[in-house]
Design a protein around this motif. Structure first.
Motif, PDB file in Angstrom:
ATOM      1  N   VAL A 144       0.850  -1.188   0.000  1.00 31.19           N
ATOM      2  CA  VAL A 144       0.000   0.000   0.000  1.00 31.19           C
ATOM      3  C   VAL A 144       0.885   1.237   0.000  1.00 31.19           C
ATOM      4  CG1 VAL A 144      -1.831   1.268   1.165  1.00 31.19           C
ATOM      5  CG2 VAL A 144      -1.775  -1.229   1.286  1.00 31.19           C
ATOM      6  N   VAL A 145       0.737   2.063  -1.030  1.00 35.42           N
ATOM      7  CA  VAL A 145       1.424   3.346  -1.098  1.00 35.42           C
ATOM      8  C   VAL A 145       0.381   4.421  -0.841  1.00 35.42           C
ATOM      9  CG1 VAL A 145       2.788   4.921  -2.510  1.00 35.42           C
ATOM     10  CG2 VAL A 145       3.090   2.454  -2.759  1.00 35.42           C
ATOM     11  N   THR A 146       0.457   5.077   0.317  1.00 37.97           N
ATOM     12  CA  THR A 146      -0.534   6.081   0.670  1.00 37.97           C
ATOM     13  C   THR A 146       0.078   7.055   1.671  1.00 37.97           C
ATOM     14  OG1 THR A 146      -2.811   6.421   1.424  1.00 37.97           O
ATOM     15  CG2 THR A 146      -1.524   4.760   2.585  1.00 37.97           C
ATOM     16  N   CYS A 171       3.101  -1.325   4.070  1.00 36.18           N
ATOM     17  CA  CYS A 171       2.705   0.064   3.809  1.00 36.18           C
ATOM     18  C   CYS A 171       3.936   0.934   3.593  1.00 36.18           C
ATOM     19  CB  CYS A 171       1.877   0.613   4.966  1.00 36.18           C
ATOM     20  SG  CYS A 171       0.276  -0.180   5.148  1.00 36.18           S
ATOM     21  N   TYR A 172       3.883   1.726   2.537  1.00 33.32           N
ATOM     22  CA  TYR A 172       4.910   2.730   2.281  1.00 33.32           C
ATOM     23  C   TYR A 172       4.265   4.093   2.492  1.00 33.32           C
ATOM     24  CZ  TYR A 172       8.507   5.495  -0.052  1.00 33.32           C
ATOM     25  OH  TYR A 172       9.478   6.414  -0.333  1.00 33.32           O
ATOM     26  N   PRO A 173       4.612   4.803   3.590  1.00 37.67           N
ATOM     27  CA  PRO A 173       4.009   6.113   3.859  1.00 37.67           C
ATOM     28  C   PRO A 173       4.612   7.173   2.938  1.00 37.67           C
ATOM     29  CG  PRO A 173       5.617   5.564   5.554  1.00 37.67           C
ATOM     30  CD  PRO A 173       5.551   4.382   4.649  1.00 37.67           C
ATOM     31  N   ALA A 174       3.868   7.562   1.948  1.00 38.06           N
ATOM     32  CA  ALA A 174       4.382   8.486   0.934  1.00 38.06           C
ATOM     33  C   ALA A 174       3.807   9.876   1.118  1.00 38.06           C
ATOM     34  CB  ALA A 174       4.044   7.968  -0.462  1.00 38.06           C
ATOM     35  N   THR A 175       4.525  10.849   0.580  1.00 43.00           N
ATOM     36  CA  THR A 175       3.998  12.210   0.462  1.00 43.00           C
ATOM     37  C   THR A 175       3.092  12.226  -0.763  1.00 43.00           C
ATOM     38  OG1 THR A 175       6.015  13.128   1.399  1.00 43.00           O
ATOM     39  CG2 THR A 175       4.579  14.623   0.179  1.00 43.00           C
ATOM     40  N   GLY A 188       7.821   4.687  -3.866  1.00 44.64           N
ATOM     41  CA  GLY A 188       7.095   3.680  -3.105  1.00 44.64           C
ATOM     42  C   GLY A 188       6.657   2.514  -3.978  1.00 44.64           C
ATOM     43  N   ILE A 189       6.181   2.807  -5.181  1.00 43.43           N
ATOM     44  CA  ILE A 189       5.760   1.752  -6.114  1.00 43.43           C
ATOM     45  C   ILE A 189       6.948   0.866  -6.478  1.00 43.43           C
ATOM     46  CG2 ILE A 189       4.892   1.307  -8.451  1.00 43.43           C
ATOM     47  CD1 ILE A 189       3.217   3.874  -8.162  1.00 43.43           C
ATOM     48  N   GLU A 190       8.088   1.487  -6.780  1.00 44.44           N
ATOM     49  CA  GLU A 190       9.276   0.730  -7.190  1.00 44.44           C
ATOM     50  C   GLU A 190       9.776  -0.174  -6.060  1.00 44.44           C
ATOM     51  OE1 GLU A 190      11.921   3.770  -8.413  1.00 44.44           O
ATOM     52  OE2 GLU A 190      10.803   4.255 -10.250  1.00 44.44           O
TER      53      GLU A 190
END
Length: 424
Positions: A144-146, A171-175, A188-190
């Motif tokens: 999950v990229v969010t 989970c990848y906590p992205a801006t 995050g996707i990569e």
């Protein structure tokens, strides 16, 4: 130490409203921008935002101003000049532009650039259906990229645990908003793609079209397209479709909904597998029973096809044929004898009837011949007259003095013609 004044929220908003109202230049403005988030309510009031490449401001144009101040049908992407004033909406503490007149001056640069990007990516095949990867039915590892919002991540984990407590979430906590959002989302996707996920969910929990602009960046589109893992986008904004939605393998409304649709309920899955097991078992039992019946049938066929069984069957068949032939010959001889007897009787009766018929016909013909005989007519006083051995049929055949011969039934009379009288 001086004591600060204590204001209620409404009092503070009114003080700010008074400050803005006291600035004359804010009461007569012309703002250039691009329409976004346009909509109308039931009363006809228009609510929208004006944006450019670096900012956005909320705006409203009431229905009463539109009669003389609006000469076109506005839509998202229009570049306009908005004439009006800035005021504070006291209830929400929000300042916005109150528009009295709206003039269209062209297509917005931001929207135009977005349409160019969409056309470019479409021409390169990023939206093509042939490149869409199927979403696995039973994923075990979900990325999950969010946004790194604890409440949002907690909701996602809660939904996942409810549906499948054995699934693993990464989970990848992205801006997800601002200048560096596109780069962080792509990274995050990569990262998750390289970890061997079964599916990756990319999105955020809603926001305005401007808040979601990172999902319209080309960098994010290529990151989604180049990923080996199937990707579901879930931006929380169903009105507008982002470039990321067009490239993704599937689109959902928000990350929690995406997790819910990506993960089957374990109990339902187990029940489904149990039903499938019972169904397959029933099929196998039926097939085994069929094989048993087939084997029994083959065994019977082998017994019947053995030489001894075939010879016995042939002997029985010959015996039956012999009995049948005897019976048929006896029946046929009896039938022929009866037929000969009947034909003999019919022939004898036919010959007798034919003799009677011929005898009767002979008697009839004899009577007819006797009736037609000239001598028979002479008995009744008639005579046959001849002269010089020629029959006399007319007074012209003789003349006075001619000798004639009259034949009657019992002899001949010789006479001479003395006179001739013809009938007139």
């Amino acid at each position: 130490m001086p004591q600060n004044n204590i204001y209620t929220v409404q009092e503070l908003n009114r003080r700010i409203q008074d400050l803005i109202s006291g600035e004359p230049w804010l009461g007569n403005l012309c703002v250039e921008g691009e329409i976004t988030g346009f909509g109308r309510d039931k009363k006809g009031h228009c609510y929208f935002s004006l944006k450019d490449s670096s900012g956005v401001i909320s705006a409203v144009m009431f229905a009463g101003k539109q009669r003389y101040g609006l000469g076109f049908t506005p839509k998202n992407g229009d570049k306009v000049h908005a004439f009006g004033r800035v005021e504070v909406y006291v209830r929400d503490g929000k300042y916005q532009l109150y528009v009295d007149r709206l003039v269209r001056v062209g297509d917005g640069e931001v929207n135009a650039n977005l349409q160019k990007l969409i056309a470019k990516l479409e021409g390169m095949g990023l939206f093509s259906q042939e490149y869409k990867k199927p979403i696995p039915r039973y994923p075990r590892k979900i990325g999950v990229v969010t946004a790194g919002n604890k409440a949002a991540i907690s909701d996602i984990c809660k939904v996942a645990k409810t549906r499948d407590p054995y699934a693993q979430l990464y989970c990848y906590p992205a801006t997800v908003q601002g200048q560096y959002a596109a780069a962080d989302i792509s990274r995050g996707i990569e990262i998750l793609d390289g970890m061997g996920m079964d599916v990756i969910i990319v999105g955020r929990g809603g926001g305005s079209a401007e808040d979601l602009w990172a999902f319209n960046e080309e960098q994010v589109a290529w990151a989604i397209f180049n990923a080996e893992t199937p990707i579901i986008t879930a931006t929380g904004h169903e009105i507008d479709t982002t470039v990321a939605d067009m490239v993704a393998d599937k689109r959902e409304s928000n990350p929690s909904t995406a997790v819910m649709h990506a993960l089957p309920v374990v109990k339902e899955t187990v029940s489904e597998f149990e039903q499938r097991y019972l169904y397959i078992k029933a099929l196998m039992d039926n097939r085994m029973e069929k094989y048993r019946r087939d084997l029994d049938g083959y065994a019977r066929q082998l017994r019947l096809l053995s030489p001894e069984a075939q010879l016995g069957a042939q002997r029985e068949k010959l015996d039956r044929l012999q009995e049948t032939m005897k019976s048929l010959m006896s029946a046929r001889l009896s039938s022929a004898h009866d037929r000969c007897e009947r034909m003999s009787e019919r022939l004898e009766g036919g010959m007798y009837r034919k003799y009677e018929l011929r005898l009767n016909a002979l008697a009839v013909m004899t009577e007819r011949l006797h009736g037609l005989s000239p001598t028979a007519k002479l008995v009744n006083g008639f005579g046959y007259i001849a002269s010089a051995d020629q029959p006399v049929t007319s007074v012209g055949d003789v003349e006075p003095g001619s000798d004639i011969e009259i034949t009657v039934h019992d002899g001949k009379i010789l006479a001479s013609v003395t006179d001739i009288n013809g009938f007139r």
